[in-house]
Design an enzyme around this catalytic site. Structure first.
Site, PDB file in Angstrom:
ATOM      1  N   ASP A 187       3.964  -4.838   3.607  1.00 43.72           N
ATOM      2  CA  ASP A 187       3.459  -3.589   4.168  1.00 43.72           C
ATOM      3  C   ASP A 187       4.662  -2.821   4.706  1.00 43.72           C
ATOM      4  O   ASP A 187       5.250  -2.005   4.013  1.00 43.72           O
ATOM      5  CB  ASP A 187       2.440  -3.915   5.262  1.00 43.72           C
ATOM      6  CG  ASP A 187       1.696  -2.692   5.753  1.00 43.72           C
ATOM      7  OD1 ASP A 187       2.281  -1.601   5.756  1.00 43.72           O
ATOM      8  OD2 ASP A 187       0.522  -2.822   6.155  1.00 43.72           O
ATOM      9  N   ASP A 236       6.308   2.620   7.455  1.00 48.79           N
ATOM     10  CA  ASP A 236       4.978   2.134   7.112  1.00 48.79           C
ATOM     11  C   ASP A 236       4.257   3.157   6.248  1.00 48.79           C
ATOM     12  O   ASP A 236       3.792   4.175   6.763  1.00 48.79           O
ATOM     13  CB  ASP A 236       4.188   1.871   8.390  1.00 48.79           C
ATOM     14  CG  ASP A 236       2.790   1.331   8.125  1.00 48.79           C
ATOM     15  OD1 ASP A 236       2.512   0.940   6.980  1.00 48.79           O
ATOM     16  OD2 ASP A 236       1.986   1.311   9.081  1.00 48.79           O
ATOM     17  N   HIS A 247       3.102   5.302  12.814  1.00 46.32           N
ATOM     18  CA  HIS A 247       2.017   6.215  12.436  1.00 46.32           C
ATOM     19  C   HIS A 247       2.223   7.628  12.969  1.00 46.32           C
ATOM     20  O   HIS A 247       1.264   8.356  13.232  1.00 46.32           O
ATOM     21  CB  HIS A 247       0.662   5.676  12.895  1.00 46.32           C
ATOM     22  CG  HIS A 247       0.219   4.466  12.135  1.00 46.32           C
ATOM     23  ND1 HIS A 247      -0.982   3.843  12.378  1.00 46.32           N
ATOM     24  CD2 HIS A 247       0.804   3.765  11.142  1.00 46.32           C
ATOM     25  CE1 HIS A 247      -1.111   2.801  11.566  1.00 46.32           C
ATOM     26  NE2 HIS A 247      -0.024   2.730  10.803  1.00 46.32           N
ATOM     27  N   HIS A 287       0.841  -1.199   0.000  1.00 45.78           N
ATOM     28  CA  HIS A 287       0.000   0.000   0.000  1.00 45.78           C
ATOM     29  C   HIS A 287       0.869   1.239   0.000  1.00 45.78           C
ATOM     30  O   HIS A 287       1.984   1.266   0.530  1.00 45.78           O
ATOM     31  CB  HIS A 287      -0.992  -0.020   1.165  1.00 45.78           C
ATOM     32  CG  HIS A 287      -0.439   0.306   2.508  1.00 45.78           C
ATOM     33  ND1 HIS A 287      -0.362   1.594   2.995  1.00 45.78           N
ATOM     34  CD2 HIS A 287       0.036  -0.487   3.498  1.00 45.78           C
ATOM     35  CE1 HIS A 287       0.132   1.581   4.216  1.00 45.78           C
ATOM     36  NE2 HIS A 287       0.396   0.334   4.551  1.00 45.78           N
ATOM     37  N   GLU A 318      -5.272   1.756   2.414  1.00 47.15           N
ATOM     38  CA  GLU A 318      -5.068   0.642   3.345  1.00 47.15           C
ATOM     39  C   GLU A 318      -5.187   1.085   4.783  1.00 47.15           C
ATOM     40  O   GLU A 318      -5.752   0.370   5.623  1.00 47.15           O
ATOM     41  CB  GLU A 318      -3.685   0.031   3.093  1.00 47.15           C
ATOM     42  CG  GLU A 318      -3.406  -1.254   3.870  1.00 47.15           C
ATOM     43  CD  GLU A 318      -2.799  -1.046   5.249  1.00 47.15           C
ATOM     44  OE1 GLU A 318      -2.642  -2.029   5.985  1.00 47.15           O
ATOM     45  OE2 GLU A 318      -2.490   0.120   5.607  1.00 47.15           O
ATOM     46  N   GLU A 319      -4.654   2.280   5.102  1.00 49.69           N
ATOM     47  CA  GLU A 319      -4.614   2.706   6.490  1.00 49.69           C
ATOM     48  C   GLU A 319      -5.999   2.927   7.079  1.00 49.69           C
ATOM     49  O   GLU A 319      -6.179   2.813   8.292  1.00 49.69           O
ATOM     50  CB  GLU A 319      -3.769   3.979   6.630  1.00 49.69           C
ATOM     51  CG  GLU A 319      -2.287   3.803   6.301  1.00 49.69           C
ATOM     52  CD  GLU A 319      -1.553   2.951   7.318  1.00 49.69           C
ATOM     53  OE1 GLU A 319      -2.186   2.385   8.216  1.00 49.69           O
ATOM     54  OE2 GLU A 319      -0.316   2.844   7.205  1.00 49.69           O
TER      55      GLU A 319
END
Length: 881
Positions: free
Chosen positions: A597, A531, A677, A521, A568-569
């Site tokens: 990922d 990520d 994140h 993604h 995706e998130e």
């Protein structure tokens, strides 16, 4: 006439009689130009064994065997004959008389034999035909008294040549036709374009081509700006990736657009305020992280929860540890009322899925939920914090989605079908995929104020599991008398926001309809260096390498499809919508889905997926090395007792594995935490802390590329069916042991028995062993026979591959209304997220859900259904449909 004493005197060759001519060899002797030539010739030449004279004179038939021309010592009569032949003596009349008499004699003999004059020249074919008559053991003459003379048909030599050539052409055409009708060259012909390269050489080339410096530059580009799903930054990045696909020779490169439900924070729309008794604000949370590049240098995504509920709520704050159902039950058992309160919970712990933390709070009567990163789990207590270390700093915040992806995956407004233009949409209100109370994430620096505010209220957290690492704080639960908190989550909610998957492929040469799908993604909460940027950069390098192979003329046996997923998130949206839009094709033709990922979050290689990948994964690990640890990945894997983990609900493999039945694999390097994140997960952090030399990016690119070759370019698909049956046996036993602790077979309950499932698993073990014997036979025939594969064997091989790939699909519950009860998007009877397990692996989820609910009748029904489906899939594997 006197004898000529000259050494080079020419000796005449007499004219032979007819009988002498036809009894002689077919070869001719040239008439010499002078005596010097004759004297210089070999004896064979003097006996007339050479070919025609180059001087252009008419050749004379050679003599019978044993005939020798007269020498200079012969009689005068011979000399006279010699002179006559040379026209050196005799009158014209004599010559004419002699010639006339000889011609008459020859003419009479020809008429008697009825032989026509032969053609001037004769081919080899003609000579062979003529030799038949010359080889007869007797001379045949038709009786002169008959009234007719039969004539043999005349066969022209040129006609024979044409006839022979036509026959040869027809013979060649017949042989070619038979060969192609037998399909003997089919496999080779179909693989010619891609198999000009020896497969092992391709693997070596792929490994050697990986360039960590290129990966580093790709990562620098993709992390240059924030690129949240549905935003301008992500669209620009999608265009860049699309151009990259095209420049590296991928085919059918395009963007797939889906219109989905997304939310975005409004400016000034998020508040967490601690109120005084009179309702005035005592303290306000900062909420957002400090700009990591400085004010105004780069855009930085605000802190918020994806798919959170909009709302403005106020209530007393109560601390609930990790926010698991067990934690909320503990509060209830302590007599603490929670209705209308604001829950303060930690990330991680006994409930890893943040969405299920919020849902549990909702079910416990809370009005809102705040989630923070406690330094005991992710902060200075664990080690050095970002930007110089791996852990979350005091002002760092973990963003993330709170949609219930283990309940509804993909676009929550189109559950079960693709969110294309004109698609039916359900309401976001009371949606089973969305929580119904507002939530917001905070840093531990902000949470510290709330924890201090409730000290001495409720129950003191004596249990070590409820403790934390926030400094200068005693952990208490608080209660309804706790200070009130004002939580505001005002946001834009767009029901049809475009997102963009970028797709491209390399078409296979043998089974182009069969596909190996490779995905990562692209969207990130902020800059996303780890990520998903590490995975994006590695995939770009893999694409560059395969594009180079294509440029050199290589093609795989099966089609390779590359996908850069969007959304995706939020809720695995891009990949799920793709699967829902291509469901039947995927169930029929998709062989494998390989997902990356987070490519590099540490230095320990881990993999999760279907057991069919075990054999091929270990083979790839055998040929890749960690130079820093001076060992192969296989050695490191075995040393720590590595095993293929099960799949939960954490990334884009979910829709492929659990809905389409495509065997899926997820690979990564993991280790200690990274600033997950957060805005601190940027290029500079990866370059200095995460993977300074980009060596683990390089290793993962090698592993990923080699795995792609395993499934796209091996003649026999390297699935490990024995490993699958062994894993099912283990999981069946684990399920039985787990259920025994849940109060089974109590009076009044439906009796529990796992016996049908055990029998099905045992049958699969037998069938898997039988099935894999064919591969051993194929190896002995083809590899032992120098690589030749007949058309019939090739057809069997393709059928063998299809049955392996379809085994996973046959484990889907596709009857009307089939799937996990109340979560029918998930069809796989073995894999799938458990209702409350979230990211964690779970096996036989429908059975576990029923047991958790203490619905023993439903549990036993699900046991029987799973057994029947496994038994049926096992029979189909060995061809017993």
């Amino acid at each position: 006439m006197p004898t000529d004493e000259k050494p080079n005197k020419y000796e005449p060759v007499p004219i032979p009689t007819y009988d002498e001519a036809i009894g002689s060899s077919s070869r001719t002797t040239p008439i010499p130009r002078d005596d010097n030539a004759r004297e210089a010739a070999e004896p064979a030449e003097r006996e007339g064994l050479l070919g025609p004279d180059t001087g252009g004179r008419t050749p004379v038939p050679t003599r019978r065997a044993g005939y020798r021309p007269p020498t200079v010592e012969d009689s005068p009569e011979d000399d006279e004959e010699h002179d006559t032949f040379l026209n050196q003596d005799g009158t014209p009349e004599r010559r004419r008389t002699s010639q006339s008499s000889e011609e008459d004699e020859v003419r009479r003999e020809l008429q008697e034999m009825d032989i026509e004059d032969p053609p001037a020249a004769q081919s080899a074919w003609g000579k062979r035909i003529s030799s038949l008559s010359l080889s007869l053991p007797f001379k045949w003459k038709w009786p002169s008294g008959l009234g007719f003379k039969p004539r043999w048909p005349t066969i022209d030599a040129n006609f024979c040549i044409v006839l022979g050539r036509c026959f040869a052409i027809l013979l060649v055409m017949a042989v070619v036709y038979l060969l192609f009708m037998s399909d003997i060259f089919t496999s080779a012909a179909q693989r010619m374009a891609g198999q000009m390269f020896e497969p092992e050489s391709v693997r070596i080339h792929v490994q050697s081509m990986v360039d960590e410096n290129r990966i580093k530059e790709y990562l620098r580009i993709v992390t240059n700006t924030d690129h949240l799903a549905g935003t301008e930054g992500n669209f620009v990045l999608a265009e860049y990736v699309q151009d990259f696909f095209r420049s590296n020779l991928l085919e059918d490169v395009h963007m797939d657009q889906f219109d989905v439900y997304l939310n975005f924070p409004k400016e000034g729309g998020r508040k967490v305020e601690l109120l005084k008794q009179d309702g005035s604000v005592e303290w306000s949370a900062r909420i957002d992280e400090e700009p990591v590049y400085g004010d105004g240098v780069r855009a930085q995504t605000p802190v918020f929860h994806g798919h959170s509920k909009s709302g403005d709520v106020t209530g007393p704050v109560i601390y609930v540890n990790y926010g698991s159902r067990e934690d909320f039950k503990s509060l209830y058992d302590s007599g603490i009322d929670t209705k209308g309160a604001i829950a303060l919970v930690k990330y991680y712990g006994s409930q890893g899925d943040r969405a299920l933390k919020v849902k549990a709070a909702e079910l416990a009567g809370f009005a809102g939920c705040i989630i923070y990163s406690d330094p005991r789990d992710d902060g200075f207590v664990k080690g050095e914090v970002a930007p110089g270390g791996r852990y979350m700093p005091e002002r760092g915040v973990q963003r993330g989605t709170v949609s219930l992806m283990s309940w509804v995956v993909g676009d929550v407004l189109t559950p079960g079908w693709a969110s294309v233009k004109g698609a039916e949409r359900v309401s976001k209100e009371n949606n089973p995929g969305l929580v119904n109370i507002p939530s917001i994430p905070l840093s531990w620096g902000d949470a510290q104020h709330l924890l201090k505010a409730i000290e001495g209220l409720g129950e003191k957290c004596i249990d070590e599991k409820w403790q934390g690492g926030v400094p200068n704080v005693e952990y208490w639960t608080g209660n309804l008398s706790s200070p009130r908190v004002h939580l505001v989550n005002d946001q834009d909610e767009v029901e049809e926001q475009p997102i963009w998957n970028v797709m491209g492929k390399i078409t296979g040469v043998e089974q182009k309809e069969k596909s190996v799908i490779v995905g990562n993604h692209r969207d990130a909460w902020v800059y996303g260096a780890t990520d998903p940027g590490s995975g994006t950069a590695v995939m770009m390098e893999v694409i560059r390498i395969f594009g180079d192979l294509v440029k050199r003329g290589w093609r795989p046996l099966r089609t390779i499809e590359f996908a850069s997923w969007d959304g995706e998130e939020y809720n695995l949206i891009g990949s799920t919508e793709y699967v829902e839009n291509n469901m039947e094709k995927l169930r029929q033709d998709a062989y494998v889905y390989i997902n990356v990922d987070v490519a590099v979050g540490g230095s320990n290689f881990v993999a999760a997926g279907s057991p069919v990948f075990k054999k091929s994964l270990l083979r790839v690990l055998d040929r890749t090395s960690d130079m820093a640890k001076n060992a192969t990945l296989r050695e490191l894997w075995d040393k720590r007792g590595g095993d293929l983990d099960g799949l939960g609900a954490g990334s884009d493999f979910v829709a492929f594995q659990d809905m389409a039945g495509t065997s899926s694999l997820n690979i990564e390097f993991t280790g200690d935490k990274f600033p997950y994140h957060s805005a601190y997960d940027n290029f500079e952090w990866m370059e200095t802390v995460g993977d300074p030399g980009f060596q683990y990016h390089k290793i993962l690119a090698q592993i990923w590329a080699l795995l792609i070759l395993e499934y796209s370019d091996r003649l026999v698909l390297p699935f490990d069916m024995t490993a699958y049956s062994s894993a099912l046996t283990k999981w069946c036993m684990d399920l039985d042991n787990w259920v025994k602790n849940k109060g089974i077979n109590l009076e009044g309950n439906t009796p529990w028995s796992i016996e049908p499932l055990k029998q099905a698993v045992l049958q699969l073990a037998k069938d898997a062993r039988l099935f894999e014997k064919w591969e051993e036979e194929w190896d002995s025939i083809v590899l032992g026979g120098g690589g030749f594969e007949s058309a019939i064997l090739a057809a069997h091989r393709k059928s063998h591959n299809n049955r392996m790939a379809n085994f996973e699909t046959h484990l889907l519950d596709l009857e009307e209304g089939g799937g996990i009860p109340n979560r029918t998007q998930f069809k796989h009877v073995v894999f799938g997220p458990q209702l409350w397990s979230g990211y964690d692996e779970a096996f036989f989820p429908a059975i576990r859900d029923a047991v958790d609910a203490r619905d023993w009748t439903l549990a036993q029904k699900q046991v029987q259904k799973a057994a029947d489906i496994i038994m049926r899939a096992s029979r189909k594997l060995v061809g017993n449909t």
